[in-house]
Design a protein around this motif. Structure first.
Motif: not given
Length: 402
Positions: A297-312
């Motif tokens: 989902l983070a890869l699809l959304a893009g952006g710094v905040v979604p990416t960090l949430i996905g990594f978390a």
């Protein structure tokens, strides 16, 4: 009851010291790679091969470790491996040339493989002996050992840049740690329950040769491979993804690995309680889905905040995967534990390179997509594993504090 609790905590501390030891030893020499590169006048390719030699030694150690575990037991093998790893630091600091350093690092990998199997066998035996979950928290102390090594490296560098002095201090601390905790280690290893597919009716014969892995063991190995591919790839590629794909500022790029690492440590601190409540199988299955879905989902959304949430989500999801699989493998016997550990090391070694090939052929987004798929595959493999604990025995007591 208090006497049993005291015995549990004493053994838990001793085994935790082994995990801390391994994290400390590895991070000590890894933190001085720039100095080693300069002293031996290495190219980037030679330095990469040096790192590969450690992983290759650990991955190839499976037959030797399985035999040593049967002959020596986890307690004696853990102590022997720890002493060897301490001395190898001194040998590396005195290595006169690149070929000698390669041999030393390869031997280090073999000793790492030995200690990895022995300490996880100790952790599994601790849970069975005292019927308390402890493995996830033990794995958290590995990260603590790496942190202590980084702090020591920084402190020593303030006084001297001499690698020999640094490794000498580190080796002395490691030997002291082994001496202080040796007596607290368990003397008996966990035995496979009667009727398991790996049980050998001729124990004397099995002490002299390896047994064929069962289907369950193979599934454990694949789950471990996919789990370590996910973990290793996040460590190696998250910062580059933040910089090149998400266009994060330079000061934010390292936050990718920081978020994954912090979430993994926090999750491992609490994961033993989750295991006691829901069982290892459910934790691994749900964890793989959380990691894979969150990252996708983070890869699809893009952006710094979604990416960090996905990594978390990745850090949270994969934190308990390897501890739970080690417990399940130990329940199948020493051959299964050694094989699964070797496959895990292979995944940790080959995973980041595989992601790099995918990124080169397509893009880093596709590479990280493969990481998400790997996490989902952990869940699929977990459905084929016979999990010890709540599913097959009486509920265990919540783990005590280390």
């Amino acid at each position: 009851m208090s006497g049993v609790t005291d015995q549990f905590r004493r053994a838990q501390l001793a085994i935790a010291a082994l995990f801390c030891f391994l994290g400390f030893q590895y991070a000590t020499w890894a933190s001085r790679l720039p100095a080693i590169k300069t002293r031996l006048d290495l190219t980037e390719a030679e330095l990469g091969l040096l790192l590969m030699a450690c992983g290759a030694g650990a991955a190839a150690s499976f037959p030797l470790v399985a035999i040593l575990m049967k002959r020596m037991g986890s307690r004696r093998l853990a102590v022997l491996s720890a002493v060897v790893l301490s001395l190898l630091l001194l040998a590396l600091s005195a290595a006169p040339n690149y070929p000698v350093a390669l041999v030393i690092i390869c031997c280090d990998g073999i000793a790492v493989g030995s200690l990895n199997v022995a300490m996880n066998a100790q952790g599994a035996a601790l849970e069975v002996t005292y019927q308390r979950t402890a493995m996830a928290r033990l794995h958290a102390t590995f990260s603590a050992g790496s942190l202590f090594a980084a702090l020591l490296a920084s402190g020593v560098n303030l006084l001297t840049t001499d690698v020999t002095v640094h490794f000498g201090v580190a080796a002395a601390l490691l030997l002291l740690l082994v001496g202080l905790t040796r007596s607290g280690l368990l003397t008996e290893d966990q035995q496979p329950p009667a009727g398991t597919p790996t049980e050998d009716p001729a124990p004397e014969k099995s002490r002299r040769k390896l047994s064929m892995p069962s289907r369950v063991t193979i599934w454990m190995g694949f789950a471990m491979v996919f789990g370590t591919v996910t973990e290793g790839a996040m460590n190696d590629w998250s910062a580059l993804y933040m910089k090149d794909v998400v266009d994060a500022a330079a000061e934010l790029a390292p936050m990718g690995i920081a978020v994954v690492s912090v979430m993994m440590v926090l999750a491992r601190v609490f994961a033993d309680g989750w295991r006691s409540r829901w069982g290892d199988g459910r934790i691994v299955r749900v964890g793989g889905v959380v990691a894979g879905t969150g990252l996708a989902l983070a890869l699809l959304a893009g952006g710094v905040v979604p990416t960090l949430i996905g990594f978390a989500c990745v850090g949270l999801g994969v934190a308990a995967v390897t501890p739970c699989i080690y417990v399940a493998a130990a329940a199948q016997g020493t051959d299964a534990l050694a094989l699964v550990a070797a496959m895990g090391t292979t995944g940790l070694l080959a995973g980041p390179a595989l992601i790099g090939f995918i990124a080169s052929a397509g893009s880093l987004v596709w590479g990280m997509g493969a990481v998400a798929a790997s996490a989902i595959l952990v869940s699929l493999c977990a459905t084929r594993i016979r999990w010890p604990g709540l599913a097959e025995s009486e509920p265990r007591v919540l783990s005590a504090e280390i």
